[in-house]
Design a protein around this motif. Structure first.
Motif, PDB file in Angstrom:
ATOM      1  N   ILE A 141      -3.196  29.031   9.684  1.00 12.89           N
ATOM      2  CA  ILE A 141      -3.729  28.751   8.355  1.00 12.89           C
ATOM      3  C   ILE A 141      -4.042  27.264   8.244  1.00 12.89           C
ATOM      4  CG2 ILE A 141      -2.366  30.635   7.350  1.00 12.89           C
ATOM      5  CD1 ILE A 141      -0.645  28.452   5.963  1.00 12.89           C
ATOM      6  N   VAL A 142      -4.891  26.930   7.282  1.00 11.79           N
ATOM      7  CA  VAL A 142      -5.244  25.541   7.012  1.00 11.79           C
ATOM      8  C   VAL A 142      -4.859  25.196   5.583  1.00 11.79           C
ATOM      9  CG1 VAL A 142      -7.160  23.909   6.690  1.00 11.79           C
ATOM     10  CG2 VAL A 142      -7.114  25.406   8.700  1.00 11.79           C
ATOM     11  N   LEU A 143      -4.184  24.065   5.417  1.00  5.23           N
ATOM     12  CA  LEU A 143      -3.924  23.473   4.105  1.00  5.23           C
ATOM     13  C   LEU A 143      -4.857  22.284   3.949  1.00  5.23           C
ATOM     14  CD1 LEU A 143      -2.342  22.976   1.491  1.00  5.23           C
ATOM     15  CD2 LEU A 143      -0.628  21.751   2.859  1.00  5.23           C
ATOM     16  N   TYR A 144      -5.731  22.361   2.967  1.00  2.00           N
ATOM     17  CA  TYR A 144      -6.760  21.343   2.727  1.00  2.00           C
ATOM     18  C   TYR A 144      -6.399  20.632   1.430  1.00  2.00           C
ATOM     19  CZ  TYR A 144     -11.637  19.633   2.057  1.00  2.00           C
ATOM     20  OH  TYR A 144     -12.783  18.880   1.874  1.00  2.00           O
ATOM     21  N   ASP A 145      -6.021  19.370   1.529  1.00  4.49           N
ATOM     22  CA  ASP A 145      -5.593  18.585   0.369  1.00  4.49           C
ATOM     23  C   ASP A 145      -6.792  17.810  -0.164  1.00  4.49           C
ATOM     24  OD1 ASP A 145      -3.404  18.101  -1.320  1.00  4.49           O
ATOM     25  OD2 ASP A 145      -3.027  16.151  -0.400  1.00  4.49           O
ATOM     26  N   ALA A 146      -7.225  18.136  -1.371  1.00  5.25           N
ATOM     27  CA  ALA A 146      -8.500  17.647  -1.911  1.00  5.25           C
ATOM     28  C   ALA A 146      -8.291  16.488  -2.883  1.00  5.25           C
ATOM     29  CB  ALA A 146      -9.231  18.788  -2.612  1.00  5.25           C
ATOM     30  N   HIS A 147      -9.020  15.384  -2.620  1.00  2.00           N
ATOM     31  CA  HIS A 147      -8.866  14.161  -3.409  1.00  2.00           C
ATOM     32  C   HIS A 147     -10.208  13.471  -3.634  1.00  2.00           C
ATOM     33  CE1 HIS A 147      -4.416  13.870  -2.888  1.00  2.00           C
ATOM     34  NE2 HIS A 147      -4.689  14.562  -1.797  1.00  2.00           N
ATOM     35  N   SER A 148     -10.196  12.519  -4.565  1.00  2.00           N
ATOM     36  CA  SER A 148     -11.320  11.581  -4.707  1.00  2.00           C
ATOM     37  C   SER A 148     -10.795  10.299  -5.325  1.00  2.00           C
ATOM     38  CB  SER A 148     -12.438  12.166  -5.572  1.00  2.00           C
ATOM     39  OG  SER A 148     -12.040  12.260  -6.927  1.00  2.00           O
ATOM     40  N   ILE A 149     -11.590   9.237  -5.174  1.00  2.00           N
ATOM     41  CA  ILE A 149     -11.174   7.928  -5.670  1.00  2.00           C
ATOM     42  C   ILE A 149     -12.422   7.084  -5.902  1.00  2.00           C
ATOM     43  CG2 ILE A 149     -10.979   6.876  -3.368  1.00  2.00           C
ATOM     44  CD1 ILE A 149      -8.390   5.485  -4.357  1.00  2.00           C
ATOM     45  N   ARG A 150     -12.310   6.113  -6.778  1.00  2.00           N
ATOM     46  CA  ARG A 150     -13.442   5.208  -7.020  1.00  2.00           C
ATOM     47  C   ARG A 150     -13.841   4.487  -5.733  1.00  2.00           C
ATOM     48  NH1 ARG A 150     -11.692   1.087 -10.418  1.00  2.00           N
ATOM     49  NH2 ARG A 150      -9.570   1.895 -10.559  1.00  2.00           N
ATOM     50  N   SER A 151     -15.110   4.161  -5.630  1.00  2.00           N
ATOM     51  CA  SER A 151     -15.662   3.599  -4.394  1.00  2.00           C
ATOM     52  C   SER A 151     -15.250   2.158  -4.144  1.00  2.00           C
ATOM     53  CB  SER A 151     -17.192   3.666  -4.436  1.00  2.00           C
ATOM     54  OG  SER A 151     -17.639   4.994  -4.598  1.00  2.00           O
ATOM     55  N   HIS A 152     -14.919   1.427  -5.213  1.00  2.00           N
ATOM     56  CA  HIS A 152     -14.580   0.004  -5.086  1.00  2.00           C
ATOM     57  C   HIS A 152     -13.253  -0.255  -5.798  1.00  2.00           C
ATOM     58  CE1 HIS A 152     -18.633  -1.131  -3.617  1.00  2.00           C
ATOM     59  NE2 HIS A 152     -19.041  -0.164  -4.416  1.00  2.00           N
ATOM     60  N   ILE A 153     -12.206  -0.508  -5.044  1.00  2.00           N
ATOM     61  CA  ILE A 153     -10.908  -0.891  -5.602  1.00  2.00           C
ATOM     62  C   ILE A 153     -10.354  -1.988  -4.691  1.00  2.00           C
ATOM     63  CG2 ILE A 153      -8.621  -0.144  -6.345  1.00  2.00           C
ATOM     64  CD1 ILE A 153      -9.676   2.672  -6.615  1.00  2.00           C
ATOM     65  N   PRO A 154     -10.681  -3.251  -4.956  1.00  2.00           N
ATOM     66  CA  PRO A 154     -10.321  -4.339  -4.040  1.00  2.00           C
ATOM     67  C   PRO A 154      -8.829  -4.417  -3.720  1.00  2.00           C
ATOM     68  CG  PRO A 154     -11.930  -5.096  -5.648  1.00  2.00           C
ATOM     69  CD  PRO A 154     -11.509  -3.716  -6.083  1.00  2.00           C
ATOM     70  N   ARG A 155      -7.972  -4.014  -4.644  1.00  2.00           N
ATOM     71  CA  ARG A 155      -6.532  -4.075  -4.378  1.00  2.00           C
ATOM     72  C   ARG A 155      -6.129  -3.100  -3.274  1.00  2.00           C
ATOM     73  NH1 ARG A 155      -2.253  -1.117  -6.826  1.00  2.00           N
ATOM     74  NH2 ARG A 155      -0.218  -2.091  -6.508  1.00  2.00           N
ATOM     75  N   LEU A 156      -6.871  -2.018  -3.123  1.00  2.00           N
ATOM     76  CA  LEU A 156      -6.504  -0.981  -2.160  1.00  2.00           C
ATOM     77  C   LEU A 156      -7.287  -1.049  -0.859  1.00  2.00           C
ATOM     78  CD1 LEU A 156      -6.055   2.192  -4.409  1.00  2.00           C
ATOM     79  CD2 LEU A 156      -4.354   0.472  -3.753  1.00  2.00           C
TER      80      LEU A 156
END
Length: 268
Positions: A141-156
């Motif tokens: 089986i596959v566990l697919y963990d789905a995420h998104s984030i802003r394109s520009h986060i200088p701290r990260l």
């Protein structure tokens, strides 16, 4: 299903997890600087972007609790997933940009333990149960963990994040064939991609990904610009834009191919 934990059961050998789409600030809302700031770093509309998953027979597990209340994709021991790099904790005290979330003292150990027992533990109990159910019926089986984030986060991270950020923790959480199949579709899209770059997979991917037992886990962190318009500086009047399925359709089509590749891997 509960008022905050949503499980849709399918019979295909695939689970999609949505740990960060929640907006519910529960019984701690009054302690935050503002509800908008506490919700700003959500993985906006990701569950809608992957709405096609149910038609493929996939199981989905989603919490509606905000990551600012409790982050179900962090190591419950408190250990950093990215030592030496800026990140957020299991009960975050700042936003991604480093702004304080609380007007007063942040949650203490007792309060964090309460939140873990109330939301973190049941989320992972549900996820574990679905993994066991499907693994009993399928060799792989596959566990697919789905995420998104802003394109520009200088701290990260520096500069602009690639569109597709595939996380396998250096190949430890899934077979090379699965990581390669997903990466090949990302590359063919003509959009930027990287495997095990800034985002190597969160606690969910690292904890459950055990290829030797037939459980292969992979994380997909999307740059949010692929399916919604990003302002230069998010503000209450401009963030987030409403979900627009027409705007999101091109990226959703690529993600459909990626999820189908995950299913094809389990059959192979």
């Amino acid at each position: 299903m509960t008022d905050w934990l949503q499980v849709h059961r399918g019979d295909a050998p695939l689970i999609l997890a949505f740990p960060h789409t929640g907006l519910d600030l529960a019984d701690v809302e009054a302690g935050f600087v503002s509800p908008w700031r506490a919700r700003r770093d959500a993985d906006w509309w990701i569950d809608r972007l992957y709405a096609f998953a149910a038609d493929l027979g996939a199981t989905t597990v989603r919490t509606t609790i905000s990551r600012s209340v409790i982050d179900v994709n962090r190591d419950p021991s408190g250990a950093s997933l990215y030592p030496g790099m800026a990140t957020t904790d299991i009960a975050p005290t700042t936003t991604f940009d480093g702004e304080p979330l609380y007007t007063g003292a942040p949650p203490d150990a007792a309060e964090i333990a309460r939140r873990r027992a109330r939301w973190f533990d049941p989320y992972h109990a549900a996820l574990s149960a679905e993994i066991a159910r499907l693994r009993a019926a399928h060799d792989t089986i596959v566990l697919y963990d789905a995420h998104s984030i802003r394109s520009h986060i200088p701290r990260l991270f520096d500069g602009e994040l690639p569109q597709f950020n595939v996380g396998t923790n250096g190949g430890a959480t899934c077979a090379p064939a699965l990581g390669g199949a997903v990466e090949a579709i990302c590359a063919a899209s003509g959009l930027g991609h990287v495997r095990d770059g800034r985002f190597r997979g969160g606690w969910t991917t690292r904890h459950y990904g055990r290829p030797e037992t037939g459980v292969h886990a992979i994380q997909m962190e999307l740059a949010i610009r692929g399916y919604m318009d990003e302002p230069d500086v998010p503000a209450p009047g401009t963030w987030p834009p409403a979900y627009d399925p027409v705007r999101a359709a091109p990226l959703a089509a690529i993600l459909l191919d990626i999820v189908k590749a995950c299913l094809a891997f389990t059959h192979a």
